[in-house]
Scaffold this motif. Structure first.
Motif, PDB file in Angstrom:
ATOM      1  N   ILE A  64       0.871  -1.174   0.000  1.00 20.10           N
ATOM      2  CA  ILE A  64       0.000   0.000   0.000  1.00 20.10           C
ATOM      3  C   ILE A  64       0.907   1.222   0.000  1.00 20.10           C
ATOM      4  O   ILE A  64       1.655   1.447   0.948  1.00 20.10           O
ATOM      5  N   PHE A 162      -8.431  -4.818  -4.741  1.00 17.56           N
ATOM      6  CA  PHE A 162      -8.268  -3.989  -3.551  1.00 17.56           C
ATOM      7  C   PHE A 162      -7.603  -2.665  -3.901  1.00 17.56           C
ATOM      8  O   PHE A 162      -8.099  -1.582  -3.547  1.00 17.56           O
ATOM      9  N   LYS A 163      -6.497  -2.711  -4.628  1.00 22.74           N
ATOM     10  CA  LYS A 163      -5.770  -1.479  -4.937  1.00 22.74           C
ATOM     11  C   LYS A 163      -6.544  -0.599  -5.927  1.00 22.74           C
ATOM     12  O   LYS A 163      -6.558   0.626  -5.798  1.00 22.74           O
ATOM     13  N   GLU A 165      -9.821  -0.342  -6.296  1.00 18.28           N
ATOM     14  CA  GLU A 165     -11.022   0.252  -5.723  1.00 18.28           C
ATOM     15  C   GLU A 165     -10.750   1.148  -4.515  1.00 18.28           C
ATOM     16  O   GLU A 165     -11.587   1.991  -4.188  1.00 18.28           O
ATOM     17  N   THR A 166      -9.616   0.977  -3.876  1.00 18.40           N
ATOM     18  CA  THR A 166      -9.293   1.876  -2.760  1.00 18.40           C
ATOM     19  C   THR A 166      -8.576   3.130  -3.235  1.00 18.40           C
ATOM     20  O   THR A 166      -8.864   4.238  -2.771  1.00 18.40           O
ATOM     21  N   GLN A 168      -8.613   4.337  -6.410  1.00 19.14           N
ATOM     22  CA  GLN A 168      -9.508   5.043  -7.337  1.00 19.14           C
ATOM     23  C   GLN A 168      -8.753   6.024  -8.238  1.00 19.14           C
ATOM     24  O   GLN A 168      -9.113   7.193  -8.366  1.00 19.14           O
ATOM     25  N   PHE A 173      -1.887   6.962  -1.065  1.00 17.93           N
ATOM     26  CA  PHE A 173      -2.666   7.589  -0.008  1.00 17.93           C
ATOM     27  C   PHE A 173      -1.860   8.740   0.590  1.00 17.93           C
ATOM     28  O   PHE A 173      -0.631   8.750   0.551  1.00 17.93           O
ATOM     29  N   ALA A 182      -8.898   3.295   5.000  1.00 22.01           N
ATOM     30  CA  ALA A 182      -9.444   2.879   3.708  1.00 22.01           C
ATOM     31  C   ALA A 182      -9.423   1.362   3.578  1.00 22.01           C
ATOM     32  O   ALA A 182     -10.381   0.756   3.070  1.00 22.01           O
ATOM     33  N   ALA A 183      -8.351   0.722   4.043  1.00 23.93           N
ATOM     34  CA  ALA A 183      -8.261  -0.740   3.978  1.00 23.93           C
ATOM     35  C   ALA A 183      -9.336  -1.385   4.848  1.00 23.93           C
ATOM     36  O   ALA A 183     -10.029  -2.314   4.412  1.00 23.93           O
ATOM     37  N   ARG A 185     -12.242  -0.116   5.899  1.00 20.94           N
ATOM     38  CA  ARG A 185     -13.583   0.110   5.369  1.00 20.94           C
ATOM     39  C   ARG A 185     -13.848  -0.749   4.136  1.00 20.94           C
ATOM     40  O   ARG A 185     -14.926  -1.317   3.970  1.00 20.94           O
ATOM     41  N   TRP A 186     -12.834  -0.838   3.259  1.00 23.44           N
ATOM     42  CA  TRP A 186     -13.037  -1.610   2.039  1.00 23.44           C
ATOM     43  C   TRP A 186     -13.159  -3.103   2.330  1.00 23.44           C
ATOM     44  O   TRP A 186     -14.007  -3.783   1.750  1.00 23.44           O
ATOM     45  N   TYR A 190     -16.201  -5.325   1.362  1.00 23.41           N
ATOM     46  CA  TYR A 190     -15.978  -6.483   0.490  1.00 23.41           C
ATOM     47  C   TYR A 190     -16.673  -7.721   1.048  1.00 23.41           C
ATOM     48  O   TYR A 190     -17.308  -8.474   0.315  1.00 23.41           O
TER      49      TYR A 190
END
Length: 222
Positions: A64, A162-163, A165-166, A168, A173, A182-183, A185-186, A190
């Motif tokens: 990330i 994951f990457k 959609e987080t 975007q 970050f 963000a991780a 929440r996603w 999911y």
């Protein structure tokens, strides 16, 4: 409009603008040539109907990118329901990261002995510490061939989603706190909301609740 490089540089200096370049690509899979050989018990069979929940898991590490430094996400995914059953985030790539993700999954799911955990041959997964953690939990290790991403396609596909959609479209970050939130929440979305094509357009939790038999778990401690 076309402008010379020196003119652009001069205008940037005048207005106090500085360029920002993407960080160097980070390698998360480093094979250990001295590690003991482990068989591939999955054989690219990632179908959701292949087994009941908590009988076959897969895992991987992805990076990330943040402007404060690198973070790494280790996940454990149930191949039957595609649910993320365990995960951990850290600023390092030591074996502690994958151990924490596996421990989280074991604590949440309490699977019966004999469960298969499939991964690549990164040094974290081939380490003695991780092998001991698997043995203690009654987990059988399964590993893909060296350099074959298709052998762990379910985890690789999850990481890409994951990457995408987080972030975007962003390169990184702003800071580590934003990335961790963000991780979290996603991953929650999911599991509970996001529909999966392999599950008949259901979320993993809905799929488990409506189509899967009750998992074979250990009896809770008194």
């Amino acid at each position: 409009m076309r402008h010379g490089r020196k003119r652009v540089a001069r205008l940037m200096r005048t207005t106090g603008i500085a360029g920002r370049c993407p960080r160097q690509w980070r390698t998360t899979t480093v094979p250990d040539p001295s590690a003991a050989a482990r068989p591939d018990l999955v054989g690219r069979d990632f179908g959701t109907d292949a087994a009941a929940t908590d009988t076959r898991w897969c895992g991987d590490i992805t990076y990330i990118n943040t402007w404060e430094g690198w973070l790494y996400l280790a996940t454990v995914i149930d191949l039957a329901s595609r649910r993320v059953v365990g995960w951990a985030v850290a600023d390092h790539l030591r074996t502690d990261l994958v151990n924490a993700a596996l421990t989280d999954a074991i604590r949440r799911r309490r699977p019966a002995s004999g469960l298969i955990f499939h991964s690549d041959r990164g040094c974290q997964y081939t380490s003695r510490a991780f092998a001991e953690a698997c043995t203690t939990a009654g987990v059988r290790q399964s590993m893909s061939a060296v350099g074959s991403s298709a052998d762990n396609a379910a985890a690789e596909s999850f990481n890409a989603t994951f990457k995408r959609e987080t972030l975007q479209g962003r390169r990184a970050f702003t800071d580590e706190r934003q990335a961790r939130l963000a991780a979290f929440r996603w991953l929650h979305r999911y599991n509970t909301v996001r529909r999966h094509s392999r599950l008949g357009q259901q979320s993993p939790t809905t799929y488990e609740r409506t189509t899967q038999p009750a998992p074979a778990t250990l009896a809770p401690a008194a």
